[in-house]
Design an enzyme around this catalytic site. Structure first.
Site, PDB file in Angstrom:
ATOM      1  N   TRP A 164     109.197  24.330  81.879  1.00  0.00           N
ATOM      2  CA  TRP A 164     109.946  23.378  81.689  1.00  0.00           C
ATOM      3  C   TRP A 164     111.328  23.697  81.515  1.00  0.00           C
ATOM      4  O   TRP A 164     112.405  22.893  81.895  1.00  0.00           O
ATOM      5  CB  TRP A 164     109.528  22.250  80.387  1.00  0.00           C
ATOM      6  CG  TRP A 164     108.333  21.529  80.640  1.00  0.00           C
ATOM      7  CD1 TRP A 164     107.318  21.419  79.529  1.00  0.00           C
ATOM      8  CD2 TRP A 164     107.761  20.583  81.573  1.00  0.00           C
ATOM      9  NE1 TRP A 164     106.238  20.849  80.041  1.00  0.00           N
ATOM     10  CE2 TRP A 164     106.551  20.200  81.419  1.00  0.00           C
ATOM     11  CE3 TRP A 164     108.472  20.283  82.878  1.00  0.00           C
ATOM     12  CZ2 TRP A 164     105.985  19.245  82.056  1.00  0.00           C
ATOM     13  CZ3 TRP A 164     107.868  19.416  83.700  1.00  0.00           C
ATOM     14  CH2 TRP A 164     106.336  19.004  83.225  1.00  0.00           C
ATOM     15  N   ASP A 210     102.060  15.941  68.921  1.00  0.00           N
ATOM     16  CA  ASP A 210     100.952  16.821  69.189  1.00  0.00           C
ATOM     17  C   ASP A 210      99.985  17.200  67.968  1.00  0.00           C
ATOM     18  O   ASP A 210     100.213  16.788  66.982  1.00  0.00           O
ATOM     19  CB  ASP A 210     101.428  18.182  69.983  1.00  0.00           C
ATOM     20  CG  ASP A 210     100.783  18.754  71.076  1.00  0.00           C
ATOM     21  OD1 ASP A 210      99.314  18.539  70.935  1.00  0.00           O
ATOM     22  OD2 ASP A 210     101.273  19.008  72.052  1.00  0.00           O
ATOM     23  N   ASP A 236      96.463  13.044  66.949  1.00  0.00           N
ATOM     24  CA  ASP A 236      95.744  12.638  68.163  1.00  0.00           C
ATOM     25  C   ASP A 236      96.125  11.686  68.749  1.00  0.00           C
ATOM     26  O   ASP A 236      95.773  10.492  68.336  1.00  0.00           O
ATOM     27  CB  ASP A 236      94.244  13.024  67.751  1.00  0.00           C
ATOM     28  CG  ASP A 236      93.256  13.140  68.782  1.00  0.00           C
ATOM     29  OD1 ASP A 236      93.762  12.285  69.942  1.00  0.00           O
ATOM     30  OD2 ASP A 236      92.062  13.217  68.934  1.00  0.00           O
ATOM     31  N   PHE A 237      96.893  11.726  70.105  1.00  0.00           N
ATOM     32  CA  PHE A 237      97.144  10.484  70.649  1.00  0.00           C
ATOM     33  C   PHE A 237      96.204   9.590  71.093  1.00  0.00           C
ATOM     34  O   PHE A 237      96.341   8.270  71.556  1.00  0.00           O
ATOM     35  CB  PHE A 237      98.145  10.760  71.783  1.00  0.00           C
ATOM     36  CG  PHE A 237      97.613  11.612  72.943  1.00  0.00           C
ATOM     37  CD1 PHE A 237      96.516  11.546  73.534  1.00  0.00           C
ATOM     38  CD2 PHE A 237      98.527  12.816  73.190  1.00  0.00           C
ATOM     39  CE1 PHE A 237      95.925  12.260  74.407  1.00  0.00           C
ATOM     40  CE2 PHE A 237      98.124  13.781  74.286  1.00  0.00           C
ATOM     41  CZ  PHE A 237      96.962  13.189  74.954  1.00  0.00           C
ATOM     42  N   ARG A 252     102.199  16.032  82.346  1.00  0.00           N
ATOM     43  CA  ARG A 252     101.196  16.690  82.393  1.00  0.00           C
ATOM     44  C   ARG A 252     100.055  16.446  81.418  1.00  0.00           C
ATOM     45  O   ARG A 252      99.084  17.254  81.004  1.00  0.00           O
ATOM     46  CB  ARG A 252     101.393  18.464  82.435  1.00  0.00           C
ATOM     47  CG  ARG A 252     102.206  18.916  83.506  1.00  0.00           C
ATOM     48  CD  ARG A 252     102.554  20.576  83.246  1.00  0.00           C
ATOM     49  NE  ARG A 252     101.398  21.004  82.873  1.00  0.00           N
ATOM     50  CZ  ARG A 252     100.860  22.115  83.354  1.00  0.00           C
ATOM     51  NH1 ARG A 252     101.638  22.690  84.513  1.00  0.00           N
ATOM     52  NH2 ARG A 252     100.117  22.789  82.813  1.00  0.00           N
ATOM     53  N   HIS A 255      96.782  13.949  83.948  1.00  0.00           N
ATOM     54  CA  HIS A 255      95.793  14.341  84.930  1.00  0.00           C
ATOM     55  C   HIS A 255      94.930  15.430  84.628  1.00  0.00           C
ATOM     56  O   HIS A 255      93.952  15.546  85.150  1.00  0.00           O
ATOM     57  CB  HIS A 255      96.952  15.287  85.875  1.00  0.00           C
ATOM     58  CG  HIS A 255      97.249  16.586  85.137  1.00  0.00           C
ATOM     59  ND1 HIS A 255      98.198  17.546  85.780  1.00  0.00           N
ATOM     60  CD2 HIS A 255      97.196  17.138  83.898  1.00  0.00           C
ATOM     61  CE1 HIS A 255      98.337  18.668  84.996  1.00  0.00           C
ATOM     62  NE2 HIS A 255      97.788  18.352  83.891  1.00  0.00           N
TER      63      HIS A 255
END
Length: 345
Positions: A164, A210, A236-237, A252, A255
């Site tokens: 990044w 995160d 935890d999303f 990212r 995917h």
């Protein structure tokens, strides 16, 4: 005879030997060749490199000469001996501490991704990742292989930070994000994209969301935690409440997952998003027909051997975002590795 076979045969050999080139790069990084030569006061001969690294004289000389052929090292003759130094390419991208270093991501590729790729044929037959064969880890525990030790987790996070650092500003500038004062980077790792956001858009604040282990490492090891415009949130999303924000970044992330899990996550993001807000998906986009670019196709195979997901076309992202409630879906190719998809609530 070989010269009569033509370009097709040469191309076939190039493809077949590609794994050897990758391993030369991975091994030289693993052994610390580029760091040693960067720290040396002058070019070193192979005996000196071998002595410093504790590696065999013959193997070291072979590796160094191959790196010269690959333009990773340069060689000169002094006193009848070949001496080696880093090329600009190696100094820029392969030395730890260089602002543009990609060393940690290459080490991850060699230690984790490459091991899974040994089982590509099985992945194609079975349609699932190969963590069980590669590491003895159940296929549904996606990040247990990447995060199998704190050192591996830190290295992966550093690798993404390095990616990044090179590519973040380009993809974040694909759309004007200044109308979104509070940005939440889901799965934001080290906070590298969040840092790029507040640098590019000084009026914005950013939340890095995160899992606890990642957030704790980010706070200990990465400078984004020192910026008062950036905060960290553990969770935890897929399960925990998402912080309210004007814009959510999923870089990212999609995917890694099946369409069903992507839809579930996008619905959660839509519910948490402020009215008039949006979502920015950062991924490598496939062409409309799904047959290119080559790099993205290789990334998609990498998703097959390592995750539950795949790379997608713009139409496939629209098909995920629309039913989740998002509108005005726009896709923009950046010309770099990663592209941008912006949608509004």
């Amino acid at each position: 005879m070989c010269s009569q076979e033509g370009e097709g045969y040469s191309l076939l050999k190039e493809y077949a030997n590609g794994f050897m080139v990758s391993q030369v790069l991975f091994a030289a990084c693993e052994l610390g060749v580029f760091e040693l030569l960067a720290e040396a006061l002058e070019p070193l001969d192979s005996a000196a490199v071998s002595s410093h690294l504790g590696s065999s004289p013959q193997g070291t000389e072979l590796l160094l000469n191959t790196c010269v052929s690959l333009k990773l090292l340069q060689a000169d003759v002094r006193g009848g001996k070949a001496v080696y130094a880093n090329t600009e390419l190696a100094s820029t991208y392969l030395v730890r501490g260089s602002p543009r270093s990609q060393r940690d991501m290459l080490l991850y590729a060699g230690r984790t991704a490459y091991v899974c790729w040994r089982h590509l044929a099985e992945a194609v037959r079975e349609g699932r990742n190969q963590y069980l064969k590669a590491f003895g880890i159940p296929s549904e525990e996606l990040f247990s292989a990447i995060y199998r030790s704190e050192d591996e987790r830190l290295q992966f996070m550093q690798g993404l930070q390095d990616v990044w650092r090179l590519e973040g500003a380009t993809v974040l500038a694909a759309f004007d994000l200044s109308p979104f004062p509070l940005i939440c980077d889901l799965g934001g790792g080290s906070g590298a994209l969040a840092k790029a956001c507040v640098s590019l858009y000084p009026g914005c604040r950013a939340i890095v969301f995160d899992i606890p282990g990642v957030v704790q490492i980010a706070k200990r090891h990465f400078s984004a935690s020192e910026d008062e415009r950036i905060s960290f949130h553990e969770g935890d999303f897929f399960k925990d409440a998402l912080p309210e924000a004007d814009l959510y970044i999923l870089a990212r992330v999609l995917h890694d997952w099946t369409d069903a899990k992507c839809s579930h996550l996008l619905q959660r993001v839509y519910r948490a998003c402020r009215t008039g807000g949006g979502i920015l998906v950062i991924e490598s986009l496939l062409d409309t027909d799904g047959r290119g670019p080559l790099t993205t196709l290789l990334y998609s195979l990498n998703m097959l051997v390592q995750t539950e997901g795949r790379e997608r076309t713009p139409a496939e992202y629209r098909a995920l975002l629309g039913p989740a409630g998002f509108r005005d879906v726009r896709c923009r190719r950046t010309g770099g590795t990663y592209d941008a998809v912006l949608a509004r609530k």
